[in-house]
Write an enzyme that holds these catalytic residues in place. Structure first.
Site, PDB file in Angstrom:
ATOM      1  N   ASP A 118       1.018  -1.015  -0.036  1.00  0.00           N
ATOM      2  CA  ASP A 118       0.330   0.102  -0.341  1.00  0.00           C
ATOM      3  C   ASP A 118       0.219   2.115   0.022  1.00  0.00           C
ATOM      4  O   ASP A 118       1.728   1.912   1.175  1.00  0.00           O
ATOM      5  CB  ASP A 118      -1.035  -0.101   0.955  1.00  0.00           C
ATOM      6  CG  ASP A 118      -2.041   1.547   1.311  1.00  0.00           C
ATOM      7  OD1 ASP A 118      -1.842   1.978   0.576  1.00  0.00           O
ATOM      8  OD2 ASP A 118      -2.471   1.397   2.161  1.00  0.00           O
ATOM      9  N   ASN A 135      -0.654   4.513  -0.278  1.00  0.00           N
ATOM     10  CA  ASN A 135      -0.654   5.602   0.265  1.00  0.00           C
ATOM     11  C   ASN A 135      -1.851   6.041   1.555  1.00  0.00           C
ATOM     12  O   ASN A 135      -2.095   6.402   1.908  1.00  0.00           O
ATOM     13  CB  ASN A 135      -1.670   6.380  -0.750  1.00  0.00           C
ATOM     14  CG  ASN A 135      -2.783   5.313  -1.155  1.00  0.00           C
ATOM     15  OD1 ASN A 135      -2.917   4.102  -0.555  1.00  0.00           O
ATOM     16  ND2 ASN A 135      -3.872   6.025  -2.481  1.00  0.00           N
ATOM     17  N   ASP A 161      -4.178   3.985   2.849  1.00  0.00           N
ATOM     18  CA  ASP A 161      -5.381   3.402   2.757  1.00  0.00           C
ATOM     19  C   ASP A 161      -5.523   2.091   3.276  1.00  0.00           C
ATOM     20  O   ASP A 161      -6.937   1.839   3.505  1.00  0.00           O
ATOM     21  CB  ASP A 161      -6.518   4.482   1.610  1.00  0.00           C
ATOM     22  CG  ASP A 161      -5.806   3.398   0.088  1.00  0.00           C
ATOM     23  OD1 ASP A 161      -5.297   2.443   0.501  1.00  0.00           O
ATOM     24  OD2 ASP A 161      -7.043   3.173  -0.877  1.00  0.00           O
ATOM     25  N   ASP A 208      -1.506  -1.439  -4.201  1.00  0.00           N
ATOM     26  CA  ASP A 208      -1.779   0.087  -4.977  1.00  0.00           C
ATOM     27  C   ASP A 208      -0.593  -0.462  -6.184  1.00  0.00           C
ATOM     28  O   ASP A 208       0.825  -0.889  -6.175  1.00  0.00           O
ATOM     29  CB  ASP A 208      -2.397   1.185  -4.889  1.00  0.00           C
ATOM     30  CG  ASP A 208      -1.354   1.943  -3.700  1.00  0.00           C
ATOM     31  OD1 ASP A 208      -0.624   1.913  -4.161  1.00  0.00           O
ATOM     32  OD2 ASP A 208      -2.092   2.558  -2.584  1.00  0.00           O
ATOM     33  N   ASP A 260      -7.584 -15.269 -18.932  1.00  0.00           N
ATOM     34  CA  ASP A 260      -8.309 -16.202 -17.986  1.00  0.00           C
ATOM     35  C   ASP A 260      -9.215 -17.615 -18.329  1.00  0.00           C
ATOM     36  O   ASP A 260     -10.108 -17.313 -19.340  1.00  0.00           O
ATOM     37  CB  ASP A 260      -8.831 -14.932 -17.274  1.00  0.00           C
ATOM     38  CG  ASP A 260      -9.355 -15.365 -15.845  1.00  0.00           C
ATOM     39  OD1 ASP A 260      -8.935 -16.158 -14.518  1.00  0.00           O
ATOM     40  OD2 ASP A 260     -11.055 -15.089 -15.986  1.00  0.00           O
ATOM     41  N   GLU A 286      -4.810 -18.732 -19.198  1.00  0.00           N
ATOM     42  CA  GLU A 286      -4.612 -19.832 -18.571  1.00  0.00           C
ATOM     43  C   GLU A 286      -5.398 -21.100 -18.523  1.00  0.00           C
ATOM     44  O   GLU A 286      -7.019 -21.278 -19.275  1.00  0.00           O
ATOM     45  CB  GLU A 286      -5.860 -19.455 -16.840  1.00  0.00           C
ATOM     46  CG  GLU A 286      -5.951 -20.585 -15.958  1.00  0.00           C
ATOM     47  CD  GLU A 286      -7.140 -19.638 -14.947  1.00  0.00           C
ATOM     48  OE1 GLU A 286      -6.957 -20.623 -14.151  1.00  0.00           O
ATOM     49  OE2 GLU A 286      -7.937 -19.417 -15.233  1.00  0.00           O
ATOM     50  N   HIS A 336      -2.753 -16.874  -7.314  1.00  0.00           N
ATOM     51  CA  HIS A 336      -3.653 -16.274  -6.073  1.00  0.00           C
ATOM     52  C   HIS A 336      -4.755 -17.118  -6.413  1.00  0.00           C
ATOM     53  O   HIS A 336      -5.496 -17.088  -5.528  1.00  0.00           O
ATOM     54  CB  HIS A 336      -4.452 -14.483  -6.509  1.00  0.00           C
ATOM     55  CG  HIS A 336      -4.788 -15.095  -8.561  1.00  0.00           C
ATOM     56  ND1 HIS A 336      -3.434 -16.012  -8.986  1.00  0.00           N
ATOM     57  CD2 HIS A 336      -6.077 -14.968  -8.798  1.00  0.00           C
ATOM     58  CE1 HIS A 336      -5.123 -15.835 -10.410  1.00  0.00           C
ATOM     59  NE2 HIS A 336      -5.778 -15.202 -10.547  1.00  0.00           N
ATOM     60  N   ASP A 337      -5.100 -18.364  -6.184  1.00  0.00           N
ATOM     61  CA  ASP A 337      -6.284 -18.889  -6.374  1.00  0.00           C
ATOM     62  C   ASP A 337      -5.985 -20.309  -6.218  1.00  0.00           C
ATOM     63  O   ASP A 337      -6.863 -21.157  -5.602  1.00  0.00           O
ATOM     64  CB  ASP A 337      -6.422 -20.067  -8.181  1.00  0.00           C
ATOM     65  CG  ASP A 337      -6.777 -18.706  -9.603  1.00  0.00           C
ATOM     66  OD1 ASP A 337      -7.779 -17.811  -8.415  1.00  0.00           O
ATOM     67  OD2 ASP A 337      -6.790 -18.970 -10.091  1.00  0.00           O
TER      68      ASP A 337
HETATM   69  C1  GLC Z   1      -9.616 -17.911 -13.122  1.00  0.00           C
HETATM   70  C2  GLC Z   1      -8.966 -17.039 -12.282  1.00  0.00           C
HETATM   71  C3  GLC Z   1      -9.787 -16.450 -11.175  1.00  0.00           C
HETATM   72  C4  GLC Z   1     -11.056 -16.756 -10.761  1.00  0.00           C
HETATM   73  C5  GLC Z   1     -11.642 -17.253 -12.214  1.00  0.00           C
HETATM   74  C6  GLC Z   1     -12.847 -16.043 -12.895  1.00  0.00           C
HETATM   75  O1  GLC Z   1      -9.551 -18.900 -12.251  1.00  0.00           O
HETATM   76  O2  GLC Z   1      -7.785 -16.743 -11.912  1.00  0.00           O
HETATM   77  O3  GLC Z   1      -9.374 -15.903  -9.684  1.00  0.00           O
HETATM   78  O4  GLC Z   1     -11.552 -16.873 -10.505  1.00  0.00           O
HETATM   79  O5  GLC Z   1     -10.595 -17.803 -13.062  1.00  0.00           O
HETATM   80  O6  GLC Z   1     -12.724 -15.809 -13.658  1.00  0.00           O
HETATM   81 CA    CA Z   2      -3.824   1.992  -1.250  1.00  0.00          CA
END
Ligand code: GLC
Ligand code: CA
Length: 550
Positions: free
Chosen positions: A20, A22, A24, A28, A198, A252, A324-325
């Site tokens: 972060d 700034n 909040d 970012d 994606d 993906e 992130h999944d």
């Molecule tokens: C992909 C992304 C995931 C998202 C899904 C639907 O698998 O990596 O984070 O929730 O698509 O967009």
């Molecule tokens: Ca921020």
């Protein structure tokens, strides 16, 4: 198209929890700007941004309400351009997430589309009438209940393979494909270097949207939307745009097989340079992390080797253990309590020396671990919530929470742990999400000064990979594939060999050289322990040898 991406390593940013700038409480682009030197110091060559566009965050950025702007939480287009220019200045490429299977239901196309059956956007999405008073088909959504949502204004249902707030675009409509190309051009003209597309193998749905097998939960319709009838045609249209620029495309591919992946990545009709597959993410589960099974090394090795062997000479692999999944890898395939450093470094070696383009997810390089929040209400990921409320509801609460601890995507989304000050140095404000309480022990600052830290081990691996033709280009061969403790593989390029030895055991194990290599002697070039013995591997020990004929 040039193939610069084969020599690269990428760092993935999920911006909300990165840094972060700034105050909040939300990560970012100001924070990214400040941390560019850190990213560069890892030895990577590029950044993949998970979506940073305006989004109501029903799926944290993957529900986009404006493709050609920046979410105000993260900055604005000018700040993005500043980050892009600075990244390029440092020799870092930047790729964006292209999420076009669906939009947010708050995207202006959908707001218009839902109003009537007759407007310029009415065919932008997949609308169907009820069938005999019931839903148009039996498909489940992968995230939330059934795949259909009713809209009274049209007296019709729209399809959503993911959350209710993520209506699927109708890719069969040429206008929609033109929009996609416009979006691509917008970012490519600005100077970005490519896209991660994606769930790209889902964008073409089978004619008539037939019912799926009712006995498969969640994925029952997949047969009819994965690798659909027009997928190659649509992707080749996008490819044409990409070809006008020196950029590359990474798709993906949930549930993709090597065979299917090769149909995208090779041959005359090649539409993707790289693909993310999920097979090695299932060594401790069935299909998805929520369906936990005890970790099996042989399952992991089988997946790794299958992709290495089958793509060899035909296409190029992506290498990753986190994004992130998925929950944090040390908490899954390693040991996040007794052998945190050891297993974190070993896991780095086990994948970074394979053939392919490596990806490192924010926090992975310091061995961040899964978080345990005491109530499901504290979790924010839509799929975790659905899984909790829909499955195993008769189990004890404790058991159900255990499943969440093992599987939640939120574990990958806690703020990056920069130092031991309040909020892990992620923000001067109140963090938008829970910081993992282990931040005083696990953080970037502490690891900077420790020669044997996970962070510095990642740096060593990446630096070695970069200067080694064998590590970059060598062919792959696995040894002892049925061994339950050791993962051993060789890379070979023009007669030169590397041997990678990784122990997945939490105790000492004996190892030996494969017979085929008895004529070689080894020079140890990397090890995650300061001292080692010839015949025994210590818990989670990893070694890399350069081999020479005796
Ligand atoms: C992909 C992304 C995931 C998202 C899904 C639907 O698998 O990596 O984070 O929730 O698509 O967009
Ligand atoms: Ca921020």
């Amino acid at each position: 198209m040039s193939e610069w991406y084969k020599k690269m390593a990428f760092y993935q940013i999920w911006i909300r929890s990165f840094y972060d700038g700034n105050g909040d409480g939300i990560g970012d682009l100001y924070g990214v700007y400040e941390k560019l030197p850190y990213i560069k110091s890892l030895g990577v060559d590029g950044i993949w941004f998970s979506p940073i566009y305006p989004s109501p965050n029903a799926d944290f950025g993957y529900d986009i309400s404006d493709y050609m702007n920046i979410h105000p939480d993260y900055g604005d287009l000018n700040q993005f351009k500043k980050v892009l220019a600075a990244a390029h200045e440092m020799g870092l490429k930047v790729i964006m997430d292209l999420v076009v299977n669906h939009t947010s239901d708050e995207h202006k196309w959908f707001i218009e589309s839902r109003k009537s059956r007759n407007n310029p956007y009415s065919d932008y999405y997949i609308w169907r009438d009820a069938k005999h008073g019931k839903l148009p088909n039996n498909w489940d959504s992968l995230f939330e209940g059934k795949a259909w949502e009713y809209v009274p204004e049209r007296d019709q249902y729209y399809l959503h393979l993911f959350a209710v707030k993520q209506p699927d675009l109708n890719m069969d409509n040429p206008k929609v494909r033109e929009e996609v190309k416009k979006i691509m051009r917008f970012w490519l003209d600005m100077g970005v270097d490519g896209f991660r597309e994606d769930v790209i193998n889902f964008i073409s749905k089978a004619e008539g949207l037939p019912n799926g097998n009712p006995f498969i939960p969640m994925a029952n319709g997949m047969k009819y939307y994965k690798d659909g009838p027009h997928i190659h045609e649509y992707l080749s249209e996008f490819r044409k745009v990409a070809k006008e620029y020196d950029c590359f495309l990474l798709g993906e591919g949930p549930m993709t097989t090597t065979r299917s992946a090769l149909s995208y990545m090779s041959g005359a009709g090649k539409t993707l340079d790289l693909m993310f597959n999920f097979e090695h993410m299932m060594a401790d589960c069935f299909m998805t992390e929520y369906m936990y099974r005890p970790f099996k090394l042989t399952k992991l090795k089988k997946a790794f080797s299958k992709w290495q062997y089958e793509l060899e000479g035909r296409a190029w692999n992506t290498l990753y253990l986190e994004n992130h999944d998925h929950p944090r890898i040390i908490s899954r395939y390693g040991d996040d309590t007794r052998f945190h450093r050891e297993s974190g470094t070993m896991l780095a070696a086990c994948y970074l020396f394979q053939q392919g383009t490596p990806f490192i997810y924010q926090g992975q390089e310091i061995g961040m671990t899964n978080i345990r929040l005491d109530s499901i209400d504290k979790y924010v990921d839509v799929s975790s919530k659905t899984n909790f409320h829909r499955f195993h509801t008769k189990d004890t609460l404790e058991k159900r929470m255990e499943r969440i601890y093992r599987s939640s995507r939120d574990s990958a989304r806690t703020p990056v742990q920069w130092d031991r000050t309040e909020n892990a140095g992620f923000t001067k404000g109140k963090p938008w999400f829970y910081v993992n309480p282990n931040y005083r022990r696990i953080n970037v600052k502490a690891q900077e000064n420790d020669e044997y830290s996970i962070l510095n081990f990642y740096r060593k691996c990446l630096a070695y990979r970069k200067k080694s033709k064998v590590a970059l280009w060598g062919s792959y061969k696995e040894y002892f594939r049925f061994d339950n403790y050791i993962y051993m593989y060789e890379r070979c390029f023009k007669g030169k060999k590397l041997l990678v030895i990784c122990s997945f055991a939490d105790h000492d194990v004996a190892w030996r050289l494969p017979k085929r290599l008895s004529g070689y002697k080894g020079k140890l070039v990397l090890c995650n322990y300061p001292a080692h013995s010839l015949r025994m591997l210590q818990p989670y020990e990893a070694r890399v040898y350069e081999l020479r004929l005796k």
